[in-house]
Structures are given as structure tokens and as C-alpha cells.
Design a protein around this motif. Structure first.
Motif, PDB file in Angstrom:
ATOM      1  N   LYS B  29       9.340  -4.478 -32.972  1.00  0.00           N
ATOM      2  CA  LYS B  29      10.684  -4.035 -33.340  1.00  0.00           C
ATOM      3  C   LYS B  29      11.237  -5.043 -34.343  1.00  0.00           C
ATOM      4  O   LYS B  29      11.434  -6.223 -33.999  1.00  0.00           O
ATOM      5  CB  LYS B  29      11.556  -3.970 -32.083  1.00  0.00           C
ATOM      6  N   GLU B  30      11.474  -4.593 -35.550  1.00  0.00           N
ATOM      7  CA  GLU B  30      11.810  -5.525 -36.634  1.00  0.00           C
ATOM      8  C   GLU B  30      13.142  -6.243 -36.420  1.00  0.00           C
ATOM      9  O   GLU B  30      13.353  -7.331 -36.936  1.00  0.00           O
ATOM     10  CB  GLU B  30      11.813  -4.784 -37.967  1.00  0.00           C
ATOM     11  N   THR B  31      14.041  -5.633 -35.670  1.00  0.00           N
ATOM     12  CA  THR B  31      15.342  -6.265 -35.460  1.00  0.00           C
ATOM     13  C   THR B  31      15.346  -7.228 -34.270  1.00  0.00           C
ATOM     14  O   THR B  31      16.360  -7.841 -33.967  1.00  0.00           O
ATOM     15  CB  THR B  31      16.420  -5.189 -35.230  1.00  0.00           C
ATOM     16  N   ALA B  32      14.223  -7.331 -33.615  1.00  0.00           N
ATOM     17  CA  ALA B  32      14.173  -8.169 -32.403  1.00  0.00           C
ATOM     18  C   ALA B  32      14.241  -9.656 -32.741  1.00  0.00           C
ATOM     19  O   ALA B  32      13.622 -10.117 -33.697  1.00  0.00           O
ATOM     20  CB  ALA B  32      12.884  -7.870 -31.636  1.00  0.00           C
ATOM     21  N   ASP B  33      15.005 -10.377 -31.941  1.00  0.00           N
ATOM     22  CA  ASP B  33      15.042 -11.831 -32.051  1.00  0.00           C
ATOM     23  C   ASP B  33      14.376 -12.373 -30.789  1.00  0.00           C
ATOM     24  O   ASP B  33      14.992 -12.409 -29.712  1.00  0.00           O
ATOM     25  CB  ASP B  33      16.492 -12.309 -32.159  1.00  0.00           C
ATOM     26  N   TRP B 128      10.786   1.813 -32.906  1.00  0.00           N
ATOM     27  CA  TRP B 128      10.462   1.914 -34.333  1.00  0.00           C
ATOM     28  C   TRP B 128      10.069   3.342 -34.702  1.00  0.00           C
ATOM     29  O   TRP B 128       9.836   3.636 -35.865  1.00  0.00           O
ATOM     30  CB  TRP B 128       9.386   0.915 -34.746  1.00  0.00           C
ATOM     31  N   GLY B 129       9.970   4.215 -33.741  1.00  0.00           N
ATOM     32  CA  GLY B 129       9.867   5.641 -34.031  1.00  0.00           C
ATOM     33  C   GLY B 129       8.488   6.163 -34.355  1.00  0.00           C
ATOM     34  O   GLY B 129       8.317   7.357 -34.524  1.00  0.00           O
ATOM     35  N   THR B 130       7.508   5.308 -34.453  1.00  0.00           N
ATOM     36  CA  THR B 130       6.163   5.818 -34.738  1.00  0.00           C
ATOM     37  C   THR B 130       5.217   5.383 -33.642  1.00  0.00           C
ATOM     38  O   THR B 130       5.388   4.332 -33.039  1.00  0.00           O
ATOM     39  CB  THR B 130       5.625   5.283 -36.076  1.00  0.00           C
ATOM     40  N   TYR B 131       4.224   6.175 -33.438  1.00  0.00           N
ATOM     41  CA  TYR B 131       3.199   5.808 -32.470  1.00  0.00           C
ATOM     42  C   TYR B 131       2.129   5.017 -33.194  1.00  0.00           C
ATOM     43  O   TYR B 131       2.115   4.896 -34.396  1.00  0.00           O
ATOM     44  CB  TYR B 131       2.556   7.063 -31.866  1.00  0.00           C
ATOM     45  N   MET B 132       1.208   4.531 -32.451  1.00  0.00           N
ATOM     46  CA  MET B 132       0.076   3.857 -33.080  1.00  0.00           C
ATOM     47  C   MET B 132      -0.959   4.879 -33.524  1.00  0.00           C
ATOM     48  O   MET B 132      -2.052   4.509 -33.920  1.00  0.00           O
ATOM     49  CB  MET B 132      -0.530   2.871 -32.108  1.00  0.00           C
ATOM     50  N   GLY B 133      -0.625   6.116 -33.428  1.00  0.00           N
ATOM     51  CA  GLY B 133      -1.529   7.148 -33.911  1.00  0.00           C
ATOM     52  C   GLY B 133      -2.480   7.636 -32.843  1.00  0.00           C
ATOM     53  O   GLY B 133      -2.372   7.273 -31.680  1.00  0.00           O
ATOM     54  N   SER B 134      -3.359   8.470 -33.259  1.00  0.00           N
ATOM     55  CA  SER B 134      -4.361   9.023 -32.352  1.00  0.00           C
ATOM     56  C   SER B 134      -5.676   8.292 -32.580  1.00  0.00           C
ATOM     57  O   SER B 134      -5.947   7.843 -33.666  1.00  0.00           O
ATOM     58  CB  SER B 134      -4.572  10.504 -32.635  1.00  0.00           C
ATOM     59  N   TYR B 135      -6.436   8.205 -31.572  1.00  0.00           N
ATOM     60  CA  TYR B 135      -7.758   7.632 -31.754  1.00  0.00           C
ATOM     61  C   TYR B 135      -8.688   8.276 -30.749  1.00  0.00           C
ATOM     62  O   TYR B 135      -8.263   8.926 -29.808  1.00  0.00           O
ATOM     63  CB  TYR B 135      -7.735   6.112 -31.615  1.00  0.00           C
ATOM     64  N   GLU B 136      -9.910   8.106 -30.982  1.00  0.00           N
ATOM     65  CA  GLU B 136     -10.883   8.844 -30.185  1.00  0.00           C
ATOM     66  C   GLU B 136     -11.861   7.929 -29.463  1.00  0.00           C
ATOM     67  O   GLU B 136     -12.902   8.366 -29.036  1.00  0.00           O
ATOM     68  CB  GLU B 136     -11.659   9.800 -31.097  1.00  0.00           C
ATOM     69  N   GLU B 137     -11.504   6.676 -29.383  1.00  0.00           N
ATOM     70  CA  GLU B 137     -12.449   5.739 -28.774  1.00  0.00           C
ATOM     71  C   GLU B 137     -11.746   4.876 -27.743  1.00  0.00           C
ATOM     72  O   GLU B 137     -10.602   5.105 -27.412  1.00  0.00           O
ATOM     73  CB  GLU B 137     -13.083   4.874 -29.867  1.00  0.00           C
ATOM     74  N   GLY B 138     -12.435   3.875 -27.262  1.00  0.00           N
ATOM     75  CA  GLY B 138     -11.859   3.022 -26.234  1.00  0.00           C
ATOM     76  C   GLY B 138     -10.799   2.088 -26.766  1.00  0.00           C
ATOM     77  O   GLY B 138     -10.824   1.721 -27.940  1.00  0.00           O
ATOM     78  N   ALA B 139      -9.858   1.753 -25.917  1.00  0.00           N
ATOM     79  CA  ALA B 139      -8.810   0.848 -26.369  1.00  0.00           C
ATOM     80  C   ALA B 139      -8.207   0.081 -25.209  1.00  0.00           C
ATOM     81  O   ALA B 139      -8.130   0.574 -24.083  1.00  0.00           O
ATOM     82  CB  ALA B 139      -7.722   1.621 -27.092  1.00  0.00           C
ATOM     83  N   LEU B 140      -7.787  -1.116 -25.549  1.00  0.00           N
ATOM     84  CA  LEU B 140      -7.021  -1.953 -24.629  1.00  0.00           C
ATOM     85  C   LEU B 140      -5.630  -2.074 -25.237  1.00  0.00           C
ATOM     86  O   LEU B 140      -5.505  -2.428 -26.404  1.00  0.00           O
ATOM     87  CB  LEU B 140      -7.698  -3.327 -24.537  1.00  0.00           C
ATOM     88  N   LEU B 156      17.065   3.834 -20.779  1.00  0.00           N
ATOM     89  CA  LEU B 156      16.009   3.638 -21.775  1.00  0.00           C
ATOM     90  C   LEU B 156      15.644   2.164 -21.882  1.00  0.00           C
ATOM     91  O   LEU B 156      16.516   1.290 -21.918  1.00  0.00           O
ATOM     92  CB  LEU B 156      16.464   4.120 -23.153  1.00  0.00           C
ATOM     93  N   ILE B 157      14.351   1.907 -21.938  1.00  0.00           N
ATOM     94  CA  ILE B 157      13.855   0.535 -22.118  1.00  0.00           C
ATOM     95  C   ILE B 157      13.114   0.477 -23.450  1.00  0.00           C
ATOM     96  O   ILE B 157      12.160   1.224 -23.679  1.00  0.00           O
ATOM     97  CB  ILE B 157      12.905   0.139 -20.963  1.00  0.00           C
ATOM     98  N   ASP B 158      13.562  -0.416 -24.323  1.00  0.00           N
ATOM     99  CA  ASP B 158      12.945  -0.549 -25.645  1.00  0.00           C
ATOM    100  C   ASP B 158      11.637  -1.329 -25.587  1.00  0.00           C
ATOM    101  O   ASP B 158      11.546  -2.342 -24.889  1.00  0.00           O
ATOM    102  CB  ASP B 158      13.867  -1.329 -26.585  1.00  0.00           C
ATOM    103  N   ALA B 159      10.683  -0.889 -26.372  1.00  0.00           N
ATOM    104  CA  ALA B 159       9.504  -1.719 -26.616  1.00  0.00           C
ATOM    105  C   ALA B 159       9.873  -2.747 -27.671  1.00  0.00           C
ATOM    106  O   ALA B 159      10.627  -2.459 -28.595  1.00  0.00           O
ATOM    107  CB  ALA B 159       8.353  -0.861 -27.104  1.00  0.00           C
ATOM    108  N   LEU B 160       9.358  -3.952 -27.519  1.00  0.00           N
ATOM    109  CA  LEU B 160       9.580  -4.993 -28.530  1.00  0.00           C
ATOM    110  C   LEU B 160       8.313  -5.267 -29.330  1.00  0.00           C
ATOM    111  O   LEU B 160       8.354  -5.641 -30.486  1.00  0.00           O
ATOM    112  CB  LEU B 160      10.020  -6.301 -27.846  1.00  0.00           C
ATOM    113  N   TRP B 161       7.189  -5.079 -28.666  1.00  0.00           N
ATOM    114  CA  TRP B 161       5.909  -5.399 -29.296  1.00  0.00           C
ATOM    115  C   TRP B 161       4.827  -4.588 -28.591  1.00  0.00           C
ATOM    116  O   TRP B 161       4.904  -4.334 -27.388  1.00  0.00           O
ATOM    117  CB  TRP B 161       5.632  -6.895 -29.141  1.00  0.00           C
ATOM    118  N   ALA B 162       3.834  -4.161 -29.330  1.00  0.00           N
ATOM    119  CA  ALA B 162       2.698  -3.452 -28.728  1.00  0.00           C
ATOM    120  C   ALA B 162       1.435  -3.808 -29.499  1.00  0.00           C
ATOM    121  O   ALA B 162       1.470  -3.959 -30.729  1.00  0.00           O
ATOM    122  CB  ALA B 162       2.918  -1.947 -28.747  1.00  0.00           C
ATOM    123  N   ALA B 163       0.356  -3.946 -28.773  1.00  0.00           N
ATOM    124  CA  ALA B 163      -0.930  -4.251 -29.408  1.00  0.00           C
ATOM    125  C   ALA B 163      -1.969  -3.250 -28.939  1.00  0.00           C
ATOM    126  O   ALA B 163      -2.054  -2.948 -27.747  1.00  0.00           O
ATOM    127  CB  ALA B 163      -1.368  -5.670 -29.059  1.00  0.00           C
TER     128      ALA B 163
END
Lengths: 202, 197
Positions: B29-33, B128-140, B156-163
Motif C-alpha cells: 500500500k503506497e500510502t502506508a507508513d 491498491w485495487g489490483t490482485y496479483m493476477g492469475s497463475y497456474e502453478e504452485g505458490a507461497l 474492513l481490514i486493509d492489506a499493507l503488503w503481500a508477497a
């Protein structure tokens, strides 16, 4: 852009003006293997030389040494990067990039071949026409494909080498391709091509 | 002529190995401090997608501690302090594993997280309004949620970071490779903003 169009028109006019007085001497058919080297910002994207290029063309040669014809062909460029980290807005991705670019072209050509008593004829010509580009990018598991048709230009210098009394010969040349306003993160698509091939129809 | 025929091939000249497709994708989230947060809570368990079999879950459980240890060491290196869920943490972390093909990363998958963090009935989403997209393989997937500034009226609980650490699974059982787990450090390395005092 206007400068290139003007040059092309002048070449065309030269052919048209000289045509009534010039009988068609012969038609040369050309089959070439092209080695292409990306330049300018295309080089930043794919910095590896392409050996996947093939071209077929034909040119009428007039008494005035003017030649007019066309060519179709393609060049394929590939790059596998190291694992790199790229940022885009609030996204950061670390992955290997696989970059493929296929450039197909359909050109009208006009030029001048110097006829000497020797069996080598140096020439200069310019090609103008349509370039179709297929660009594939894979970053890790992510995959994009873009296709576009664009206007392009290709000045060329080279030499025609005749094998006496055989009806065949060789061609060697250097040509500079510019695909205007290509887009997809590259302003213009530029690459230098070294062509080696055979000519039929001497 | 052989050279000319070779020139017609459309296949790339490079080779592609399974591990060449591994990727580490982070968003924030770009506005996150991040300096306003100090404590975080991470559950001991890891979510696996609903397609995972009992055998696969058992297999992955062998790696749970390795995954959690890597995340904790990175968070603590960024000066965050791990606490219990009862200690009113500033941040909530979640870890998920996807082992099956054709899985779309979407809101619904994260239905379980708020409950883990002590906020059952709340929704967790990416501001931030977008997903990380679709994928077809394994992920952590590692998520970091803002428990300090919850929108109580809308639950509502905001995400701040996702990997998302993704790759082609090289074993036939569809189990995520340890290879991907080894890239958790990279997710933090490419997120230098994830730091507190």
C-alpha cells in the motif's frame, strides 16, 4: 518521417521517369540469410544478435541502373536475462525475463546498382513498407504477447557478385531497419542487418 | 541450405529450466507508513488451498516451521516485534500455500484470515485495487494486514503488503518445492520500505 517519405518518392520518380527509355534488362531473385543486431533502445531490451533471419525478394534492373522490386522476410530475436528485480508502481518482481521478438516485413524497394565491367555490382537501395511485430515477454510465470503493424523504412547498401555464365550469383549487404512508433516500451524498433545470400536470374 | 532451414525455426534459442520460472512478486500500500507499526502476530498454522489432500498437507507441515522461522527472522531484522494475538498486535500476518494448477488469486481465498487475527466476520482486502493476477502453478503467499487502523464501521481490514513466491512445481505430486521456500528472503529484500523504528 517526412524526409524518409520524400526520399522514397524521389526514388520512385527516378524509376518512373527513366522507365520509358529503359528496357527491362533482367530480374534478379534473391534468397538471403540475415544476421541482425539490435540498436538504440531495442538494444537495451534485447542485446543479442539474431541469426534467425530469412528473406526473399526480387528486383527489376533497368538500363539506367535503377532497380525496383520488393522483399519479404523476418528476423527473430531472443533474450533470456539474469534474475532481475523490476519495480512498477507498487509492484516489485524478481524473476528471469524471457524476451522474444519476431519482426516480419513486407517492403517495396527502389535503388541504384552500379554496372561495371567487373563481375561485382555495388548497389544502394531503400525499402519502405509494413512491419509486423510479435513481442512475447515472460517474467517468471507471467506472460504477455503484443502484436502490431507499423510503418518502416530500410536503407541498404551491398554488392551483387555474379558467377560468370552461370545464371546465379551472390549478394552481400548491410541494411538498417527502422520501425516507427513501435511502442511497447520501445519508441522505434531499430536493428542493423547483415544479409548473405544467393541471386538467381543473371 | 541447412542454415537457411534453421533460420526458419520459431523456437527461442535459449533453454528454460523449471527453476528459471520462479518469481518473487511483492505489492504494498503506497500510502502506508510502516514506522507507525511495531508489533505483529503470525499464526502457527499455514493455510493450504482446499484442493490439497491430507497427504499433501502432511508433507507441507514438515516445512511449516522453516517458513515461519524465515518470516520471523526477516520481520525481526526490520525491528518488528512478534506478539500474541491477545496482545493487540499492530499487524497481522498470514501464510498460504497453493499446490494446484489453475488457481485464481481472489478475495474469497482470504476469508479465513480475519478470524486467525481475532477479527471473525471482518473482510480482508487489498486497498491498491489490483490482485496479483492469475497463475497456474504452485505458490507461497505471505500477507501483512493493518490491524491498527481497521475500518470498524465496514468491518474492513486493509492489506499493507503481500508477497507471492511462485514457480512451476517440479515434482509429480503437485507439492510446493522447498526451492520456493528458500526465496522468502528475497521477498523481504525487495521490500526495503518494510521497516520500523
Amino acid at each position: 518521417m517526412k524526409k524518409y517519405i520524400l526520399i522514397t518518392i524521389l526514388v520512385m520518380l527516378a524509376v518512373v521517369i527513366t522507365k520509358p527509355a529503359a528496357a527491362q534488362l533482367e530480374t534478379h531473385w534473391e534468397l538471403q540469410w540475415n544476421i541482425s543486431i539490435p540498436t538504440s533502445d531495442f538494444k537495451d531490451y534485447i542485446d543479442e544478435t539474431s541469426i534467425r533471419g530469412l528473406e526473399f525478394g526480387g528486383n527489376y534492373h533497368f538500363e539506367t541502373n535503377v532497380m525496383l522490386g520488393g522483399a519479404v522476410g523476418y528476423g527473430a530475436f531472443f533474450k533470456k536475462t539474469d534474475r532481475i528485480t523490476v519495480e512498477y508502481n507498487n509492484n516489485t518482481i524478481t524473476a528471469i525475463h524471457f524476451r522474444d521478438l519476431y519482426s516480419y516485413y513486407f517492403l517495396v524497394e527502389g535503388g541504384y546498382a552500379y554496372q561495371s565491367d567487373f563481375f561485382i555490382s555495388p548497389y544502394a537501395r531503400i525499402g519502405i513498407g509494413a512491419y509486423y511485430t510479435e513481442q512475447i515477454v515472460q517474467i517468471g510465470l507471467l506472460y504477455w504477447k503484443d502484436e502490431s503493424w507499423d510503418f518502416g523504412l530500410r536503407p541498404e547498401i551491398g554488392a551483387l557478385i555474379e558467377v560468370p555464365n552461370s545464371g546465379v550469383g551472390f549478394i552481400v549487404n548491410a541494411k538498417y531497419n527502422t520501425v516507427f512508433n513501435y511502442g511497447n516500451d520501445l519508441e522505434n524498433l531499430n536493428y542493423l542487418t547483415i544479409g548473405l545470400g544467393m541471386i538467381f536470374g543473371f | 541450405m541447412g542454415l537457411m532451414i534453421a533460420s526458419c525455426s520459431k523456437y527461442p534459442t535459449y533453454t528454460v529450466n523449471t527453476s528459471d520460472l520462479d518469481m518473487v512478486w511483492t505489492q504494498y500500500k503506497e500510502t502506508a507508513d510502516f514506522t507507525q507499526y511495531k508489533t505483529y502476530y503470525i499464526p502457527d498454522s499455514i493455510l493450504m488451498d482446499s484442493n490439497a489432500t491430507a497427504e499433501e498437507i502432511a508433507y507441507m507441515q514438515e516445512y511449516y516451521q522453516t517458513i515461519l522461522d524465515k518470516i520471523n527472522s526477516n520481520m525481526q531484522a526490520r525491528n518488528f516485534v512478534k506478539v500474541d494475538s491477545s496482545d493487540n498486535p499492530d499487524l497481522g500476518m498470514g501464510v498460504s500455500i497453493i499446490t494446484r494448477t489453475t488457481y485464481v488469486y481472489s478475495y474469497s481465498w482470504w476469508y479465513y484470515y480475519p478470524g486467525y487475527w481475532g477479527y471473525p466476520g471482518y473482510s480482508y482486502y487489498y486497498p491498491w485495487g489490483t490482485y496479483m493476477g492469475s497463475y497456474e502453478e504452485g505458490a507461497l503467499i505471505i500477507d501483512l494486514a493493518d490491524l491498527k487502523n481497521i475500518d470498524q464501521s465496514n468491518k474492513l481490514i486493509d492489506a499493507l503488503w503481500a508477497a507471492m513466491i511462485g514457480g512451476v512445481l517440479s515434482n509429480n505430486d503437485g507439492l510446493i518445492d522447498k526451492r520456493l521456500i528458500d526465496q522468502i528472503d528475497q521477498a523481504f529484500e525487495q521490500s526495503p520500505y518494510l521497516l520500523t523504528n
